[in-house]
Design a protein around this motif. Structure first.
Motif, PDB file in Angstrom:
ATOM      1  N   ASP A  45      51.030  61.518  53.795  1.00  0.00           N
ATOM      2  CA  ASP A  45      50.091  62.399  54.481  1.00  0.00           C
ATOM      3  C   ASP A  45      48.894  61.589  54.942  1.00  0.00           C
ATOM      4  N   PHE A  46      48.180  62.116  55.931  1.00  0.00           N
ATOM      5  CA  PHE A  46      47.020  61.445  56.503  1.00  0.00           C
ATOM      6  C   PHE A  46      46.265  62.426  57.382  1.00  0.00           C
ATOM      7  N   LYS A  47      45.126  61.987  57.896  1.00  0.00           N
ATOM      8  CA  LYS A  47      44.367  62.768  58.866  1.00  0.00           C
ATOM      9  C   LYS A  47      44.346  61.992  60.171  1.00  0.00           C
ATOM     10  N   ALA A  48      44.659  62.668  61.255  1.00  0.00           N
ATOM     11  CA  ALA A  48      44.601  62.078  62.592  1.00  0.00           C
ATOM     12  C   ALA A  48      43.442  62.747  63.318  1.00  0.00           C
ATOM     13  N   SER A  49      42.360  62.010  63.524  1.00  0.00           N
ATOM     14  CA  SER A  49      41.122  62.549  64.100  1.00  0.00           C
ATOM     15  C   SER A  49      40.679  63.816  63.369  1.00  0.00           C
ATOM     16  N   GLY A  78      44.926  54.389  76.822  1.00  0.00           N
ATOM     17  CA  GLY A  78      43.678  53.999  76.187  1.00  0.00           C
ATOM     18  C   GLY A  78      43.065  55.087  75.325  1.00  0.00           C
ATOM     19  N   SER A  79      43.700  56.239  75.258  1.00  0.00           N
ATOM     20  CA  SER A  79      43.223  57.327  74.400  1.00  0.00           C
ATOM     21  C   SER A  79      43.402  56.911  72.938  1.00  0.00           C
ATOM     22  N   THR A  80      42.356  57.090  72.130  1.00  0.00           N
ATOM     23  CA  THR A  80      42.412  56.630  70.744  1.00  0.00           C
ATOM     24  C   THR A  80      42.435  57.794  69.764  1.00  0.00           C
ATOM     25  N   VAL A  81      43.004  57.527  68.613  1.00  0.00           N
ATOM     26  CA  VAL A  81      43.060  58.458  67.492  1.00  0.00           C
ATOM     27  C   VAL A  81      42.727  57.659  66.239  1.00  0.00           C
ATOM     28  N   GLN A  82      41.920  58.241  65.356  1.00  0.00           N
ATOM     29  CA  GLN A  82      41.597  57.607  64.085  1.00  0.00           C
ATOM     30  C   GLN A  82      42.522  58.150  63.007  1.00  0.00           C
ATOM     31  N   ILE A  83      43.271  57.272  62.370  1.00  0.00           N
ATOM     32  CA  ILE A  83      44.131  57.627  61.240  1.00  0.00           C
ATOM     33  C   ILE A  83      43.326  57.331  59.979  1.00  0.00           C
TER      34      ILE A  83
END
Length: 155
Positions: free
Chosen positions: A33-37, A140-145
């Motif tokens: 499990d994780f958080k994406a943005s 170029g769209s970014t997401v923070q994991i």
């Protein structure tokens, strides 16, 4: 009187938590499990395998550990790290992380981040650890994991 009230509250509190003490209600951690943005995402299955690459014509090999997680039979996260032991692995040349967004199917590759292997059980052949990364798609769209973790992945 206060002891009796405290004891009554304690008994009521324990009986309301029956689910946590009853063995038929076992708690299991998600496989990954994780958080994406900031949005929580949970995988429903995972797998791991170890492969090797010959670096030159002599018998010099490097080992790669691959961890894949799936949601509804689609690849969600693919982690590849150079090595097969406990430790911290910075995302770079041979260590990578890719992410497929479940909502729209867009694919992202890690630009930076870290993978930490904190359990490597060679007897049960299970790996556990955590990760975080900044990933970007082809536009170029970014997401923070963030807050990523995998638990007892079988290899």
């Amino acid at each position: 009187m206060t002891r009796a009230a405290f004891l009554l509250l304690f008994i009521v509190g324990i009986s309301s938590c029956k689910k946590y003490f009853d063995p038929k209600y076992t708690y299991t951690q998600p496989v990954l499990d994780f958080k994406a943005s900031g949005n929580p995402i949970e995988a429903d299955s995972d797998m791991a395998f170890i492969d090797s690459l010959r670096l030159d014509t002599t018998k010099v090999f490097t080992y790669f550990t691959n961890i894949r997680s799936f949601k509804a039979s689609e690849t969600l996260i693919n982690i590849r790290l150079q090595g097969k032991s406990l430790g911290n692995y910075d995302i770079g040349n041979y260590t990578s992380l890719s992410f497929r967004k479940p909502e729209d199917g867009r694919s992202y590759s890690a630009q930076s981040g870290k993978i930490v292997i904190n359990e490597w059980n060679k007897t049960t052949k299970k790996i556990s650890g955590n990760f975080y990364a900044s990933v970007a798609d082809s536009t170029g769209s970014t997401v923070q994991i963030e807050s990523g973790r995998f638990n007892a992945v079988q290899y």
